[in-house]
Structure formats: C-alpha cells, structure tokens
Design an enzyme around this catalytic site. Sequence first.
Site, mmCIF file in Angstrom:
data_model
loop_
_atom_site.group_PDB
_atom_site.id
_atom_site.type_symbol
_atom_site.label_atom_id
_atom_site.label_comp_id
_atom_site.label_asym_id
_atom_site.label_seq_id
_atom_site.Cartn_x
_atom_site.Cartn_y
_atom_site.Cartn_z
ATOM 1 N N ILE B 128 0.815 -1.210 0.000
ATOM 2 C CA ILE B 128 0.000 0.000 0.000
ATOM 3 C C ILE B 128 0.853 1.267 0.000
ATOM 4 O O ILE B 128 0.414 2.328 -0.468
ATOM 5 C CB ILE B 128 -0.975 -0.006 1.209
ATOM 6 C CG1 ILE B 128 -2.120 0.981 0.987
ATOM 7 C CG2 ILE B 128 -0.248 0.296 2.513
ATOM 8 C CD1 ILE B 128 -3.247 0.846 1.987
ATOM 9 N N ASP B 185 1.392 -5.747 9.862
ATOM 10 C CA ASP B 185 1.391 -4.737 10.921
ATOM 11 C C ASP B 185 0.511 -5.228 12.057
ATOM 12 O O ASP B 185 -0.634 -5.618 11.829
ATOM 13 C CB ASP B 185 0.844 -3.408 10.375
ATOM 14 C CG ASP B 185 1.764 -2.825 9.316
ATOM 15 O OD1 ASP B 185 2.991 -2.958 9.467
ATOM 16 O OD2 ASP B 185 1.259 -2.248 8.330
ATOM 17 N N GLU B 264 12.311 -9.324 4.881
ATOM 18 C CA GLU B 264 13.110 -8.339 5.627
ATOM 19 C C GLU B 264 12.850 -8.465 7.126
ATOM 20 O O GLU B 264 13.766 -8.466 7.934
ATOM 21 C CB GLU B 264 12.763 -6.911 5.186
ATOM 22 C CG GLU B 264 13.664 -6.340 4.138
ATOM 23 C CD GLU B 264 13.242 -6.743 2.729
ATOM 24 O OE1 GLU B 264 12.144 -7.308 2.584
ATOM 25 O OE2 GLU B 264 14.032 -6.506 1.795
HETATM 26 C C1 LIG Z 1 5.641 -4.978 8.705
HETATM 27 S S1 LIG Z 1 5.560 -4.850 6.971
HETATM 28 C C2 LIG Z 1 6.105 -6.454 6.418
HETATM 29 C C3 LIG Z 1 6.773 -6.431 5.079
HETATM 30 C C4 LIG Z 1 7.196 -7.770 4.508
HETATM 31 N N1 LIG Z 1 6.083 -8.658 4.292
HETATM 32 C C5 LIG Z 1 8.245 -8.458 5.370
HETATM 33 O O1 LIG Z 1 7.898 -9.446 5.989
HETATM 34 O O2 LIG Z 1 9.358 -7.996 5.444
HETATM 35 C C6 LIG Z 1 3.837 -4.865 6.578
HETATM 36 C C7 LIG Z 1 3.549 -4.227 5.249
HETATM 37 O O3 LIG Z 1 2.181 -4.357 4.894
HETATM 38 C C8 LIG Z 1 1.771 -3.197 4.213
HETATM 39 N N2 LIG Z 1 0.313 -3.073 4.258
HETATM 40 C C9 LIG Z 1 -0.453 -2.789 5.342
HETATM 41 N N3 LIG Z 1 -1.765 -2.728 5.014
HETATM 42 C C10 LIG Z 1 -1.839 -2.996 3.682
HETATM 43 C C11 LIG Z 1 -2.916 -3.065 2.767
HETATM 44 N N4 LIG Z 1 -4.178 -2.860 3.160
HETATM 45 N N5 LIG Z 1 -2.644 -3.362 1.475
HETATM 46 C C12 LIG Z 1 -1.359 -3.569 1.068
HETATM 47 N N6 LIG Z 1 -0.317 -3.505 1.902
HETATM 48 C C13 LIG Z 1 -0.522 -3.225 3.196
HETATM 49 C C14 LIG Z 1 2.496 -2.097 4.948
HETATM 50 O O4 LIG Z 1 2.606 -0.916 4.190
HETATM 51 C C15 LIG Z 1 3.857 -2.747 5.228
HETATM 52 O O5 LIG Z 1 4.789 -2.469 4.237
#
Ligand SMILES: C[S@@+](CC[C@H](N)C(=O)[O-])C[C@H]1O[C@@H](n2cnc3c(N)ncnc32)[C@H](O)[C@@H]1O
Lengths: 481, 293
Positions: B128, B185, B264
């Site tokens: 997002i 998140d 990551e």
């Molecule tokens: C904590 S990060 C984890 C990133 C990756 N999956 C990793 O494990 O390294 C969570 C990600 O989900 C994305 N995200 C949250 N809500 C979302 C949504 N409704 N649609 C798409 N992405 C979303 C956030 O922007 C963030 O980059």
Amino acid sequence: MTVPYQCLASCTRPAGDDFEWLLFGATGSQLVVQSSTGATSTWAPETPTPDVKEPARKDDDEGPPGKRVKLTPVAEPRPNFLHLRTAKDGKYLVAVTAEDKCIRVFQADAQCHLEQLSQRCMPKRPSSVALTPDGTTILVADKFGDVYSLPLLPSPVSEVAATPEPKEEQKKFAPSASVLTVHSGRNRKALEEQLKQAEKGPKQGKEAPKFKHDLILGHVSMLTDVACTTVGSRSYILTADRDEHIRLSRGIPQAHVIEGFCQGHEEFVSRLCFTNAGHLVSGGGDPDLYLWDWLNYRLLEKISLQQPILERYKGHPYQNAPTEFKVAVSGLWSVPTAEEEDDEILVACEGLPALVNYRFGSSSKSAKVIPLTGNVLDLAFIDVPEVGPTAVISIDHVHEPGSTSVVRTEPLASRLQYLSRQSGEWREDKTLSKALEGFSRAVQGDAGIDAECSSSKGDDKALRDMLYGVENLRKRPGAEE
Amino acid sequence: MSAEPAKRQKREEYKKSLAADESALPKKKFYRQRAHANPFSDHALEYPKTPADMDWVSLYPAYAAKTATEKENDTEFNESRAGDGKEQTKARGITKDVEIADIGCGFGGLLFALATKFPDTLSLGMEIRISVTEYVQEKIRALRAQNAENKTYQNIGCLRANTMKFLPNFFRKHQLRAIFLCFPDPHFKQRKHKARIVSTMLCSEYAYVLRPGGYVYTITDVRDLHEWMVGHFSGHGSFVGVEGRELEEGEVGQCVATMSTETEEGKKVERNKGEKFVAVFRRVEDPAWPGEG
Ligand SMILES: C[S@@+](CC[C@H](N)C(=O)[O-])C[C@H]1O[C@@H](n2cnc3c(N)ncnc32)[C@H](O)[C@@H]1O
C-alpha cells in the site's frame, strides 16, 4: 413548517373478507400510518434520555396525522428515521433511526395503531436494511462495512443466550509482544504504548449489544445497500459499497462464501434492485445504470441515465446550479406487475424533480423522464382497485426542484404525488389524493414535532443532511496523500 | 518543516540518476515511508475495474501473449466481458496467470526469493505504501537488467494496492495458489484491530481468490497476532490449519522456509534472536449448498 417524508413503505394485508393497504411514512422523527379503511395514527420515539434506554411508549395516536404530541423542552433531539421496510405481508414494520442507530420493529393493529415490539441499537449506523426472503431475519448493513443478521422477532431464549463477545475482546490484557520478540522500532513503541495503557487499567470500551446479532459478512468499505433473493433453493445476499463493488454471497448460514462480484462500476454503487424478470439493476455515481445477469456476474448493458436527464432539462434541472448535474442514484424500484415479461423500473436521483422510467424486455428501452413537483425522496407502490399499481411519491416540498440546498420561496401544499399507468404512460393520478389528504398535507396548524425543523440556518443543514446523503459518497480527487 | 522539501528534492534527484543506469540497484534510504497507511481512506489508488481490465503486460513484459492487433481478432478474448467494447482490447494479455501473491510485501525480500524458488510461476507483491512499492519496482528492473542473459526475475512484479479493499479487482475467483501474509502490521490497540489484514471478513476474500487446495502462509513475531490469525482462519469455514509433516514437505515446506528466512522482517527477527510464529492454512472446497449435499 413540516418535514418531507424522507421514507415511505407500503403493504397490502387481509382485512375481514377483503384486503386493505397500509401506507407508512417517516417525517423527521415521526411515523405516520394510514390504511385504505381511513384509519390513521402517528408514532414518535421518546426523547433519548442519557443512559436509560427503554422502549419508547406509544404516543397519542388517536388523532389524524396533523395532531401532534406536545413537545417538552429537550436536550437531545429525537432520532430521525432512515429506512422503512414492511415484513410478513404487512404484519410488521422494520424501521431504522439514524442518530441512535436503532432497529425498531413495529406491529400495526387492525386500527392501525403502531406498537413498538423491539428496539435494538447497533454498534454502527446502519446504512441499509433488508429482510430475508422468508421474512424472519433482518439484515443490517452498516457504514463500517459489516452485515449483521437479527431475528425479526427476538425470542426470549435467543436474548438470554445473546451473541457472545468475540473471543479477542473478552481476553484479559496481556501484552501482545514481549520485549524479547519486539525487534523493530515502531513495534517497540507500540508495545510501550500498550503497557502504559495497561497500567491505566482497561479502557471502558463501548458495550456490545446484548441482543442476538450475528456478523455474517463484511467489506472493508462503506456499505450502501443490501438485498437478498432466492433462485430455486439457493439464497443469495448482495451487498454494494462505496468502492464500486457489488458482492454476491451465499445466504445464511453460508454467508461467508463469496460467490462472485458484479464488476464494472467506476463510481460508488448506492442502490440495488431486482427486476420482475430476475435481473439486477444497480446505480450510483456513474452516469449509467448497469443491468446484470447477476448469477453469471455478467454485465448485460449500461443504460444511460444522465443523458436523458440532461436532454430533458437542457442541462441541470436547477437553472442556477453552480455545477453540472451529476447522477447520484437515490432510489430504484421495480414496478409490481402480474406479467413477468413486463420488466420495468422507476429511478430516482438525488436532487432530481422527476422519476426516470425504463421498460426492459420490450423493444424500446429508452428512458422516459417523468417530471414532478419537487425532488423525489422515496416511493411506495399501492395497489388501488380499478386503477392498478399506483406509485406514491414523497416530494421534497421544502427545497427548490432540482436543488438540494435552496429553500423554496413558496412551499408546496402536498408532500406526496401519485402516478399510475394510463394507456401505457405514467400519469398523475388523483384517486388516492382524497384518501391521503391528511397524510400528505404539507402545512399543518400546530407546530408539533416538526417545529424542530423550523427555518433557522442550522436546521436547514440538518434537514438537508437527512434528505440528501448520496452524492457525499463520491470520492474527491486529491483528497489524500 | 523545511527539511521536507529538501528531502523530496534529494529523492527526486536520486531517482533521476537511477533512471540513467538500467542495472543500478535502488537504495532503500530514498524510499522509506511512514510506517502506516490508513487502509480505510481513499488513497489516489489505481486499480482495474475487473481482473480482465488489468494491464499485466507492463508488469510481466516477458510473458506478453500477443500483439495488440492479434488480440482484437481473438474472439475468446473479446467475449470475456460484455458491455464495453473498448476496454476489452487492452486486457490481461500474458500467457500465464499470477498464482502467488505476497500481500503487504514491504521491501520485497520474499518476492525476490520467490522469483528463483518458483521460476515458472508468476508472483506478485502488493504493497500500500507508494514509495516502498517504487523501491521494489526499481529493484526488479535492475535485477532483470543484471540477469538479462538467464532471464530471471521476469516472473515477479509489484504494484501498489490496498489489498483490504481491492483484491477481487486484480484476481479472478480461485486464481491463486498461494497467499503470503508475512509480518503484517500488528495494530496492537484494540481500536485498530479492524485495520488488521486478517479478519473473518477478509478470510472470505482470501478464500475467493484462492483455489481450493491453495494455501495461506502467515508468519509474525507477535504472539497475540499469531493467535489472532490462527483463530480467524481456523474459525472460517473455508480454511483448515495445516499441521505436522505437511508443514515441512513439498511446496508448503519450501514456502514456509522461504518466508522465515527471506523476508526483511524475518531477517530482523533473526538478528534479534526473536521468536517467529508460523501458521499455514489450506483452502478447502466450498460446502454443498444447503439442501443439495
Ligand atoms: C511490517 S511490513 C512487512 C513487510 C514484509 N512482508 C516483510 O515481511 O518484510 C507490513 C507491510 O504491509 C503493508 N500493508 C499494510 N496494510 C496494507 C494493505 N491494506 N494493502 C497492502 N499492503 C498493506 C504495509 O505498508 C507494510 O509495508
């Protein structure tokens, strides 16, 4: 000044050896009922008192609609009605009030007196209600995107065994992460925050409703309409949202299964309607209506709605409008007929002093714009002997035709208009006007409850917000980032 | 306040310089963005009206199916959607469907691993946050340029999307074989639970885009969120939890191992010697309609 009828509902029910029709109207926070027998009554909720919420008592409903209860000075205004639906051939009326988010179920006795059987306040403001095809269950769609099912008539048993709280909400506080597991800066911050809050003690969360209410499906979007139908032995729930989606789910108890989507809208979808032939018509902020073979998620046709309106009015229906006319569909009604091949709908748009009529299946699909005396707010059909289905239309007698904000210099005398089919055309029909004279009268002697909507500036806005909310669903470009 | 324009300018200059060199890898520091984007508001998002309207060719150019003129003559293609003739001609046009979705892919660690772990499968990262998405897109571009000879990294793509709202705009019913939800998140506060990427309501949407027999893979370092996800998927009629040996074998085993080590966040947890909670769910067949079973 009186408030227009923001919603209408009707039904036919057995009365002695014969049938009678009932017409229900909601004007601000008041309900008005009338039967073809001439019986009539009114009902208004009690003024909300902080904390104690008891079912409101019946008001003095002896007199004609003109006669009103005396108002005692109040701190909080009474809640206004949002939706009306009749259930079980008119045995019950389901009504939603906006400010207190309540689902109210009424019964109308032989004399038309309304008795409120139940009052259930939802966690979020309902945006639409529907009854399942068997008439026993109310589906409530809300602004948060959730659909709840509620029994039409709460049984004492089901109320004792009220829906348990979702597990996660019952759980005692335990930190979601331990210091060990938290690795990222922001999670650590969140954890600190959480621990801080835990010290302060659990927050007084809003109490969950105590009555039976099951969350059956949901969108991550504002829901605008919900509809149910059966095809053979299969039942379906259709939901529409502000993000252009029309979702098709199975009926209860399998509502968690999404069967498909009717995709194609480019603006919000605000209304769904099944035609007699079983097609789906959807409308919203797009200039066209969409006609669907919904079981196959197939768009059959886009039917122009904006075009015929612009042509009829040579531009905006309100001469002095600062912007161009945009379609915001506020009502879609399938015309009841005996013949299935007569597939016909009437369409209302916000701020349009006309209905638009389409006949499908016949050779000509062209739109007919039927001008009326004011903006259309709602419509209900009454089957009038010797006349046939008559559309009772609630008209905004306060605002100028074509405008949702400019107040009329000369208010109308009637809050209703009537149309019936006469030699193939929808024409004004006076058959009901005598019977509904009291019901429809726009100017009434004593102020009563409507005094709340006198013409001070703030009240103008309150009235406008109550009558016109559809165009607000449109997304504004650049509203973010 | 004045730091902001300076920062933006630096980023723009950087991006310009990057454009000059095909195979230069992007630097993360120029793509960082506020951690949370509100999934409920109307971002200026772009999304196709229907999956058939999606322009997949620009994401996976190596898989482009036919030229534009050929497409117009393809009747099967043109029948796919009735109603509006124009939109149909530019539709999906790639020889394969995307089958793996990495939802909330962040900086794309998992996605890049999937490119080589499943070389014959198209995988899509969905994110997002706009800037984070750009980073992944730039990195894909660079890796494709660096590996032009062996043609790797052609099978992954990344786009900006709010998956909580628009998943069915991108994927047809039962299109996907696997969905990854890695380190979502956590949204600790109860008031924010509705923003979690897993809920009973969203499980229905995941079930819609996943084929029966497909899998949802979840991993998190937050026990509470793990339990939340397990509770919601196991409690949903379209999923069953995967247990025991099945978690270690075959494609499921490969996926579990990859998301544990390649994301990551997974690496960060590793460095901090934190705990990782894994859960996998299989999409079961839809039940018979009432009265038809
Ligand atoms: C904590 S990060 C984890 C990133 C990756 N999956 C990793 O494990 O390294 C969570 C990600 O989900 C994305 N995200 C949250 N809500 C979302 C949504 N409704 N649609 C798409 N992405 C979303 C956030 O922007 C963030 O980059």
